[in-house]
Design a protein around this motif. Structure first.
Motif, PDB file in Angstrom:
ATOM      1  N   GLY A   1       0.802  -1.261   0.046  1.00  0.00           N
ATOM      2  CA  GLY A   1      -0.016  -0.049  -0.238  1.00  0.00           C
ATOM      3  C   GLY A   1       0.819   1.270   0.063  1.00  0.00           C
ATOM      4  N   PHE A   2       0.205   2.386   0.072  1.00  0.00           N
ATOM      5  CA  PHE A   2       0.749   3.799   0.332  1.00  0.00           C
ATOM      6  C   PHE A   2       0.163   4.496   1.326  1.00  0.00           C
ATOM      7  N   SER A   3       0.990   5.613   1.729  1.00  0.00           N
ATOM      8  CA  SER A   3       0.480   6.504   2.474  1.00  0.00           C
ATOM      9  C   SER A   3      -0.696   7.260   1.790  1.00  0.00           C
ATOM     10  N   LEU A   4      -1.843   7.792   2.395  1.00  0.00           N
ATOM     11  CA  LEU A   4      -2.783   8.454   1.999  1.00  0.00           C
ATOM     12  C   LEU A   4      -2.441   9.618   0.860  1.00  0.00           C
ATOM     13  N   HIS A   5      -1.348  10.363   1.223  1.00  0.00           N
ATOM     14  CA  HIS A   5      -0.831  11.127   0.311  1.00  0.00           C
ATOM     15  C   HIS A   5      -0.195  10.714  -1.030  1.00  0.00           C
ATOM     16  N   GLN A   6       0.289   9.490  -0.874  1.00  0.00           N
ATOM     17  CA  GLN A   6       0.735   8.678  -2.249  1.00  0.00           C
ATOM     18  C   GLN A   6      -0.338   8.347  -2.896  1.00  0.00           C
ATOM     19  N   TRP A   7      -1.555   7.767  -2.275  1.00  0.00           N
ATOM     20  CA  TRP A   7      -2.655   7.305  -3.022  1.00  0.00           C
ATOM     21  C   TRP A   7      -3.214   8.439  -3.805  1.00  0.00           C
ATOM     22  N   ILE A   8      -3.191   9.477  -3.364  1.00  0.00           N
ATOM     23  CA  ILE A   8      -3.833  10.833  -3.986  1.00  0.00           C
ATOM     24  C   ILE A   8      -2.846  11.173  -5.189  1.00  0.00           C
ATOM     25  N   ASP A   9      -1.409  11.436  -5.086  1.00  0.00           N
ATOM     26  CA  ASP A   9      -0.750  11.997  -5.939  1.00  0.00           C
ATOM     27  C   ASP A   9      -0.211  10.831  -7.084  1.00  0.00           C
ATOM     28  N   ASP A  10      -0.374   9.615  -6.650  1.00  0.00           N
ATOM     29  CA  ASP A  10       0.399   8.588  -7.628  1.00  0.00           C
ATOM     30  C   ASP A  10      -1.107   7.917  -8.128  1.00  0.00           C
ATOM     31  N   VAL A  11      -1.820   7.379  -7.342  1.00  0.00           N
ATOM     32  CA  VAL A  11      -3.134   6.541  -8.109  1.00  0.00           C
ATOM     33  C   VAL A  11      -4.115   7.574  -8.515  1.00  0.00           C
ATOM     34  N   LEU A  12      -4.753   8.276  -7.595  1.00  0.00           N
ATOM     35  CA  LEU A  12      -5.869   9.166  -8.170  1.00  0.00           C
ATOM     36  C   LEU A  12      -5.571  10.461  -8.982  1.00  0.00           C
ATOM     37  N   MET A  13      -4.297  10.866  -9.099  1.00  0.00           N
ATOM     38  CA  MET A  13      -3.960  11.567  -9.997  1.00  0.00           C
ATOM     39  C   MET A  13      -3.560  10.857 -11.341  1.00  0.00           C
ATOM     40  N   ALA A  14      -3.201   9.715 -11.450  1.00  0.00           N
ATOM     41  CA  ALA A  14      -3.346   8.945 -12.705  1.00  0.00           C
ATOM     42  C   ALA A  14      -4.501   8.963 -13.539  1.00  0.00           C
ATOM     43  N   PHE A  15      -5.699   9.074 -12.711  1.00  0.00           N
ATOM     44  CA  PHE A  15      -6.952   9.378 -13.465  1.00  0.00           C
ATOM     45  C   PHE A  15      -7.251  10.630 -13.883  1.00  0.00           C
ATOM     46  N   PHE A  16      -6.768  11.557 -12.872  1.00  0.00           N
ATOM     47  CA  PHE A  16      -6.847  13.009 -13.693  1.00  0.00           C
ATOM     48  C   PHE A  16      -5.912  13.079 -14.969  1.00  0.00           C
ATOM     49  N   PHE A  17      -4.695  12.291 -15.191  1.00  0.00           N
ATOM     50  CA  PHE A  17      -3.974  12.418 -16.226  1.00  0.00           C
ATOM     51  C   PHE A  17      -4.613  11.607 -17.277  1.00  0.00           C
ATOM     52  N   LEU A  18      -5.284  10.548 -17.015  1.00  0.00           N
ATOM     53  CA  LEU A  18      -6.012   9.873 -18.014  1.00  0.00           C
ATOM     54  C   LEU A  18      -7.087  10.892 -18.553  1.00  0.00           C
ATOM     55  N   ILE A  19      -7.816  11.529 -17.814  1.00  0.00           N
ATOM     56  CA  ILE A  19      -8.725  12.594 -18.394  1.00  0.00           C
ATOM     57  C   ILE A  19      -7.994  13.569 -19.445  1.00  0.00           C
ATOM     58  N   VAL A  20      -6.935  13.937 -19.014  1.00  0.00           N
ATOM     59  CA  VAL A  20      -6.112  15.096 -19.575  1.00  0.00           C
ATOM     60  C   VAL A  20      -5.833  14.341 -20.960  1.00  0.00           C
ATOM     61  N   GLY A  21      -5.054  13.115 -20.970  1.00  0.00           N
ATOM     62  CA  GLY A  21      -4.687  12.367 -22.088  1.00  0.00           C
ATOM     63  C   GLY A  21      -6.100  12.137 -23.036  1.00  0.00           C
TER      64      GLY A  21
ATOM     65  N   HIS B   1     -14.913  12.595 -15.842  1.00  0.00           N
ATOM     66  CA  HIS B   1     -14.788  14.270 -16.143  1.00  0.00           C
ATOM     67  C   HIS B   1     -15.363  14.579 -14.666  1.00  0.00           C
ATOM     68  N   PRO B   2     -16.633  14.345 -14.232  1.00  0.00           N
ATOM     69  CA  PRO B   2     -17.015  14.721 -13.004  1.00  0.00           C
ATOM     70  C   PRO B   2     -16.246  14.394 -11.905  1.00  0.00           C
ATOM     71  N   TYR B   3     -15.888  13.251 -11.720  1.00  0.00           N
ATOM     72  CA  TYR B   3     -14.607  12.889 -10.827  1.00  0.00           C
ATOM     73  C   TYR B   3     -13.442  13.592 -10.745  1.00  0.00           C
ATOM     74  N   GLY B   4     -13.079  13.780 -11.712  1.00  0.00           N
ATOM     75  CA  GLY B   4     -11.694  14.660 -11.966  1.00  0.00           C
ATOM     76  C   GLY B   4     -12.067  15.917 -11.453  1.00  0.00           C
ATOM     77  N   ALA B   5     -13.135  16.666 -11.804  1.00  0.00           N
ATOM     78  CA  ALA B   5     -13.382  18.202 -11.384  1.00  0.00           C
ATOM     79  C   ALA B   5     -13.993  18.225 -10.085  1.00  0.00           C
ATOM     80  N   TYR B   6     -14.559  17.419  -9.494  1.00  0.00           N
ATOM     81  CA  TYR B   6     -15.506  17.521  -8.217  1.00  0.00           C
ATOM     82  C   TYR B   6     -14.775  16.694  -7.099  1.00  0.00           C
ATOM     83  N   PHE B   7     -13.886  15.782  -7.419  1.00  0.00           N
ATOM     84  CA  PHE B   7     -13.300  14.872  -6.405  1.00  0.00           C
ATOM     85  C   PHE B   7     -11.753  14.665  -6.337  1.00  0.00           C
ATOM     86  N   ILE B   8     -11.177  14.343  -7.658  1.00  0.00           N
ATOM     87  CA  ILE B   8      -9.959  14.358  -7.583  1.00  0.00           C
ATOM     88  C   ILE B   8      -8.911  15.415  -7.548  1.00  0.00           C
ATOM     89  N   MET B   9      -9.313  16.434  -8.205  1.00  0.00           N
ATOM     90  CA  MET B   9      -8.459  17.710  -8.050  1.00  0.00           C
ATOM     91  C   MET B   9      -8.762  18.559  -6.867  1.00  0.00           C
TER      92      MET B   9
END
Length: 440
Positions: free
Chosen positions: A62-82, A308-316
């Motif tokens: 597993g990861f720290s909560l900070h790593q889960w956000i920066d490495d895992v959740l932000m991967a979904f953000f970058f997927l949206i960007v891509g 998109h809604p998850y990225g705009a209203y949750f991940i970011m």
């Protein structure tokens, strides 16, 4: 309804959704700063270091909560960007040299000038590696600000700012991949390449189900994460393999048209009552329309619409909550090299000067043409708003520094530079709009 009107409505809907996401982002950032500097600050910082995962005997996965956000959740953000980048490059405002040249060149100038300013101030120091921080533009914040200006800003300028930000995101992704990847593991990198080839093959042979792409994408994330290349690059690579073409089935399109006509024939607006349910045959037609609509959508459109809604209203907002909270106390040393001035001047001065300078030169050399209805004064204003570099800048800051003190100073500088850029850009375009009647 004319195609131009439909496209404009879709674009305005995009503007509104992004801008409201920017509002949530701003609220989250402010809340993080208040929380980190309150009597609850200890709990704030301890929260993000909490380990989240599974324990198998003596092995923790597993990861720290900070790593889960920066490495895992932000991967979904970058997927949206891509996904957004692929759509814009193939069919949108970045499609074709004539349409793409001006915003792409603007994005290039808006990255080079801030990077040069930062590096020139920090050359020869341990902080020089942070040159990528002031290069980025936060599309949600920038559009949130530009929406406030309403009709004082022409739609063509909003389109320019969106496409500039998309091109800027692509540039930031390239910068992360080249300059912020460490300790490359060739074996894992080769594994990532093989998975990417399989994904490209799935696209080539016409696989339209999203599940194979998403399952292989998860494995791609793991191999990329292990290779030393930042795992969010895997998300962008995955996005480029998602099919975007719709099925060329005339029968499907004709069937959709027939269903619409059938519904019109059974629906009488004069006898319709809001509290009365539709007739069974009308509901059947609507269900058939819903099914046909899904069949006419590309996998890329479906995934982008879902995420998109998850990225705009949750991940970011969650990313902002976890990363914007910097404790400002007497012990903070703002004079760590020239990080503060490098980031602030890069965003506030570098962005508008770089964007205006390189696009002016490109037009004079007949390389690119300015969007119709947009003056140089408005290009300068858009350049000021492009200095709002919150999300991607914060992300690069986490990659650029090992020192916690350097990271905190850079984040303060990002917040300060973004606020100054937003205020200056808003006031400038507001005053400029008072003396002109932009085309909308």
């Amino acid at each position: 309804m004319p195609d131009s009107v439909v496209k404009r409505n879709i674009f305005l809907d995009f503007i509104k959704s992004e801008s409201f996401g920017g509002i949530f982002l701003f609220v989250s950032a402010v809340w993080a700063m208040i929380y980190a500097n309150s009597f609850l600050s200890t709990y704030y910082f301890e929260l993000w270091h909490t380990q989240v995962g599974f324990q198998f005997g003596k092995t923790f996965i597993g990861f720290s909560l900070h790593q889960w956000i920066d490495d895992v959740l932000m991967a979904f953000f970058f997927l949206i960007v891509g996904l957004e980048i692929k759509r814009e490059v193939l069919y949108g405002e970045l499609c074709g040299f004539q349409k793409a040249a001006f915003p792409v060149i603007a994005a290039l100038g808006g990255m080079l000038a801030p990077g040069i300013i930062y590096y020139s101030l920090n050359a020869g120091t341990n902080s020089a590696h942070g040159f990528g921080i002031p290069m980025a533009t936060d599309i949600a914040f920038a559009l949130g600000v530009i929406l406030i200006l309403g009709k004082r800003v022409p739609t063509s300028l909003k389109v320019f700012l969106v496409t500039l930000a998309v091109a800027d995101d692509l540039g930031a992704i390239v910068v992360i991949a080249i300059f912020y990847s460490t300790n490359l593991q060739v074996g894992w990198l080769v594994g990532s390449g093989i998975i990417l080839l399989v994904l490209a093959l799935l696209n080539k042979i016409g696989v339209r189900s999203l599940w194979p792409y998403l399952l292989l994408g998860a494995i791609l994330w793991l191999t990329t994460h292990s290779s030393g290349v930042h795992a969010t690059i895997a998300a962008v690579a995955l996005a480029f393999t998602i099919p975007i073409k719709v099925p060329q089935d005339k029968k499907l399109v004709y069937g959709f048209s027939q269903l619409v006509d059938n519904f019109k024939q059974t629906f009488d607006p004069h006898t319709y009552h809001a509290n009365k349910p539709l007739e069974q045959n009308q509901r059947d037609i609507l269900y058939a329309l819903q099914s046909t609509t899904k069949s006419l959508q590309s996998p890329l459109e479906k995934l982008e619409h879902f995420l998109h809604p998850y990225g705009a209203y949750f991940i970011m907002p969650l990313f902002a909550l976890a990363n914007a909270g910097v404790h400002v106390g007497k012990e903070m040393h703002f004079g760590v090299d020239e990080i503060l001035w490098g980031v602030v001047l890069g965003l506030v001065v570098g962005k508008p000067v770089g964007i205006l300078g390189i696009t002016f030169l490109a037009e004079k050399l007949h390389i690119a043409k300015r969007p119709e209805g947009v003056g140089w004064g408005q290009i300068l204003g858009a350049g000021m708003l492009a200095g709002i570099g919150f999300t991607m800048s914060m992300f690069i800051s986490n990659l650029a520094f090992n020192s916690q003190e350097s990271m905190e100073v850079s984040k303060i500088a990002i917040l300060l530079g973004s606020i100054i850029s937003g205020v200056l850009g808003t006031l400038y375009l507001f005053v400029l709009g008072m003396f002109s009647k932009p085309k909308v």
